[in-house]
Design a protein around this motif. Structure first.
Motif, PDB file in Angstrom:
ATOM      1  N   HIS A   6      20.271  11.120  -2.106  1.00 42.52           N
ATOM      2  CA  HIS A   6      20.916   9.927  -2.664  1.00 42.52           C
ATOM      3  C   HIS A   6      20.697   8.709  -1.776  1.00 42.52           C
ATOM      4  O   HIS A   6      20.301   8.826  -0.623  1.00 42.52           O
ATOM      5  CB  HIS A   6      22.416  10.158  -2.890  1.00 42.52           C
ATOM      6  CG  HIS A   6      23.215  10.370  -1.637  1.00 42.52           C
ATOM      7  ND1 HIS A   6      23.488  11.623  -1.130  1.00 42.52           N
ATOM      8  CD2 HIS A   6      23.802   9.490  -0.775  1.00 42.52           C
ATOM      9  CE1 HIS A   6      24.221  11.506  -0.036  1.00 42.52           C
ATOM     10  NE2 HIS A   6      24.418  10.205   0.217  1.00 42.52           N
ATOM     11  N   ILE A   7      20.965   7.541  -2.375  1.00 45.46           N
ATOM     12  CA  ILE A   7      20.957   6.283  -1.625  1.00 45.46           C
ATOM     13  C   ILE A   7      22.384   5.747  -1.644  1.00 45.46           C
ATOM     14  O   ILE A   7      23.013   5.674  -2.713  1.00 45.46           O
ATOM     15  CB  ILE A   7      19.988   5.271  -2.276  1.00 45.46           C
ATOM     16  CG1 ILE A   7      18.558   5.811  -2.172  1.00 45.46           C
ATOM     17  CG2 ILE A   7      20.096   3.901  -1.604  1.00 45.46           C
ATOM     18  CD1 ILE A   7      17.519   4.953  -2.860  1.00 45.46           C
ATOM     19  N   GLY A   8      22.901   5.434  -0.471  1.00 43.32           N
ATOM     20  CA  GLY A   8      24.265   4.910  -0.359  1.00 43.32           C
ATOM     21  C   GLY A   8      24.245   3.387  -0.416  1.00 43.32           C
ATOM     22  O   GLY A   8      23.438   2.736   0.251  1.00 43.32           O
ATOM     23  N   ILE A   9      25.137   2.829  -1.220  1.00 42.11           N
ATOM     24  CA  ILE A   9      25.193   1.377  -1.413  1.00 42.11           C
ATOM     25  C   ILE A   9      26.612   0.900  -1.121  1.00 42.11           C
ATOM     26  O   ILE A   9      27.580   1.368  -1.749  1.00 42.11           O
ATOM     27  CB  ILE A   9      24.793   1.024  -2.865  1.00 42.11           C
ATOM     28  CG1 ILE A   9      23.347   1.475  -3.104  1.00 42.11           C
ATOM     29  CG2 ILE A   9      24.940  -0.470  -3.133  1.00 42.11           C
ATOM     30  CD1 ILE A   9      22.932   1.518  -4.534  1.00 42.11           C
ATOM     31  N   ALA A  10      26.733   0.007  -0.134  1.00 35.32           N
ATOM     32  CA  ALA A  10      28.054  -0.495   0.241  1.00 35.32           C
ATOM     33  C   ALA A  10      28.506  -1.555  -0.752  1.00 35.32           C
ATOM     34  O   ALA A  10      27.746  -2.489  -1.049  1.00 35.32           O
ATOM     35  CB  ALA A  10      27.986  -1.090   1.655  1.00 35.32           C
ATOM     36  N   VAL A  11      29.717  -1.383  -1.278  1.00 37.05           N
ATOM     37  CA  VAL A  11      30.284  -2.377  -2.201  1.00 37.05           C
ATOM     38  C   VAL A  11      31.717  -2.699  -1.771  1.00 37.05           C
ATOM     39  O   VAL A  11      32.379  -1.885  -1.138  1.00 37.05           O
ATOM     40  CB  VAL A  11      30.282  -1.883  -3.678  1.00 37.05           C
ATOM     41  CG1 VAL A  11      28.864  -1.613  -4.158  1.00 37.05           C
ATOM     42  CG2 VAL A  11      31.162  -0.654  -3.875  1.00 37.05           C
ATOM     43  N   GLY A  48      27.226  -7.704   4.525  1.00 38.53           N
ATOM     44  CA  GLY A  48      27.509  -7.899   3.101  1.00 38.53           C
ATOM     45  C   GLY A  48      27.105  -6.684   2.266  1.00 38.53           C
ATOM     46  O   GLY A  48      26.644  -5.667   2.800  1.00 38.53           O
ATOM     47  N   GLU A  49      27.272  -6.793   0.961  1.00 39.91           N
ATOM     48  CA  GLU A  49      26.987  -5.661   0.080  1.00 39.91           C
ATOM     49  C   GLU A  49      25.479  -5.370   0.042  1.00 39.91           C
ATOM     50  O   GLU A  49      24.669  -6.282   0.164  1.00 39.91           O
ATOM     51  CB  GLU A  49      27.472  -5.970  -1.336  1.00 39.91           C
ATOM     52  CG  GLU A  49      28.996  -6.050  -1.439  1.00 39.91           C
ATOM     53  CD  GLU A  49      29.487  -6.387  -2.823  1.00 39.91           C
ATOM     54  OE1 GLU A  49      30.337  -5.663  -3.360  1.00 39.91           O
ATOM     55  OE2 GLU A  49      29.017  -7.412  -3.368  1.00 39.91           O
ATOM     56  N   GLY A  50      25.147  -4.100  -0.162  1.00 39.65           N
ATOM     57  CA  GLY A  50      23.732  -3.738  -0.268  1.00 39.65           C
ATOM     58  C   GLY A  50      23.463  -2.311   0.179  1.00 39.65           C
ATOM     59  O   GLY A  50      24.401  -1.533   0.425  1.00 39.65           O
ATOM     60  N   VAL A  51      22.176  -1.980   0.292  1.00 38.90           N
ATOM     61  CA  VAL A  51      21.783  -0.608   0.660  1.00 38.90           C
ATOM     62  C   VAL A  51      22.300  -0.277   2.054  1.00 38.90           C
ATOM     63  O   VAL A  51      22.077  -1.033   3.007  1.00 38.90           O
ATOM     64  CB  VAL A  51      20.246  -0.443   0.604  1.00 38.90           C
ATOM     65  CG1 VAL A  51      19.831   0.920   1.152  1.00 38.90           C
ATOM     66  CG2 VAL A  51      19.743  -0.594  -0.829  1.00 38.90           C
ATOM     67  N   HIS A  52      23.023   0.834   2.153  1.00 38.47           N
ATOM     68  CA  HIS A  52      23.665   1.203   3.421  1.00 38.47           C
ATOM     69  C   HIS A  52      22.948   2.363   4.115  1.00 38.47           C
ATOM     70  O   HIS A  52      22.751   2.347   5.317  1.00 38.47           O
ATOM     71  CB  HIS A  52      25.130   1.577   3.142  1.00 38.47           C
ATOM     72  CG  HIS A  52      25.889   2.035   4.347  1.00 38.47           C
ATOM     73  ND1 HIS A  52      26.059   3.362   4.666  1.00 38.47           N
ATOM     74  CD2 HIS A  52      26.486   1.330   5.329  1.00 38.47           C
ATOM     75  CE1 HIS A  52      26.748   3.449   5.786  1.00 38.47           C
ATOM     76  NE2 HIS A  52      27.023   2.232   6.212  1.00 38.47           N
ATOM     77  N   HIS A  53      22.571   3.396   3.342  1.00 39.86           N
ATOM     78  CA  HIS A  53      21.852   4.531   3.955  1.00 39.86           C
ATOM     79  C   HIS A  53      21.021   5.276   2.921  1.00 39.86           C
ATOM     80  O   HIS A  53      21.214   5.119   1.716  1.00 39.86           O
ATOM     81  CB  HIS A  53      22.829   5.490   4.661  1.00 39.86           C
ATOM     82  CG  HIS A  53      23.760   6.238   3.737  1.00 39.86           C
ATOM     83  ND1 HIS A  53      25.021   5.796   3.417  1.00 39.86           N
ATOM     84  CD2 HIS A  53      23.601   7.397   3.053  1.00 39.86           C
ATOM     85  CE1 HIS A  53      25.598   6.661   2.592  1.00 39.86           C
ATOM     86  NE2 HIS A  53      24.757   7.637   2.353  1.00 39.86           N
TER      87      HIS A  53
END
Ligand code: CMX
Length: 136
Positions: free
Chosen positions: A6-11, A72-77
């Motif tokens: 998976h790709i983690g996305i910070a929101v 800010g928001e965006g791709v985290h890991h």
């Protein structure tokens, strides 16, 4: 590493962000979960051959809260799906990769997880994610 899980996305807010993914992009929701050990609420989405994980901090001192503040928001890991996570960790350590823990820790969905420090992975926070389930 042969598979991205998976790709983690910070929101900032899953409830605000979710309609963009499910309605606008048409990516079905798999489920939501609290991950108190990481100070997070998460939502997994089924993007076909890969999952997306929306990460909303519920505690000010969580890693994702710090990330949102700084970047800010965006791709985290990016999370690699592995089996035998401790073995993979030992191999990475032997190659000089800086891991953020000596042993795997419980993550979302009953997985055992471990992280590589972005400073030793050329700016990317990578996760190892083991769902083989024999360590719970
Ligand atoms: N991706 C890329 N770089 C990142 C990053 C990320 N997600 N998070 C931080 N960084 C960068 C910082 O910007 C900083 O760079 P600069 O020095 O160039 O500004 C650098 O990494 C080091 O930062 P730090 O001060 O040492 O550490 P932070 O307090 O920023 O924490 C990290 C970074 C990776 C150690 C921390 O986020 C961590 O422990 N992460 C692992 C746990 C985690 O992320 N959990 C959430 C997901 C859980 C889940 O999916 O279930």
């Amino acid at each position: 590493m042969k598979r991205v899980d998976h790709i983690g996305i910070a929101v900032k807010s899953i409830s605000e962000t979710l309609p963009y993914y499910t309605d606008t992009l048409g990516i079905p929701l798999i489920g939501m979960e609290d991950v108190p050990s990481q100070g997070l609420k998460v939502a997994f989405l089924d993007a076909g051959n890969i999952k997306l994980e929306l990460l909303e901090p519920v505690s000010e001192d969580s890693a994702v809260a710090k990330f949102l503040e700084k970047r800010g928001e965006g791709v985290h890991h990016i999370a690699f799906g592995v089996t035998d996570i401790q073995e993979r960790m030992d191999e990475l350590k032997a190659h000089g990769v800086r891991l953020l823990s000596d042993e795997p820790r419980p993550g979302a969905g009953g997985a055992q997880v471990a992280f590589m420090h972005p400073k030793s992975s050329y700016g990317v926070l990578y996760e190892l994610c083991d769902k083989s389930g024999d360590r719970e």
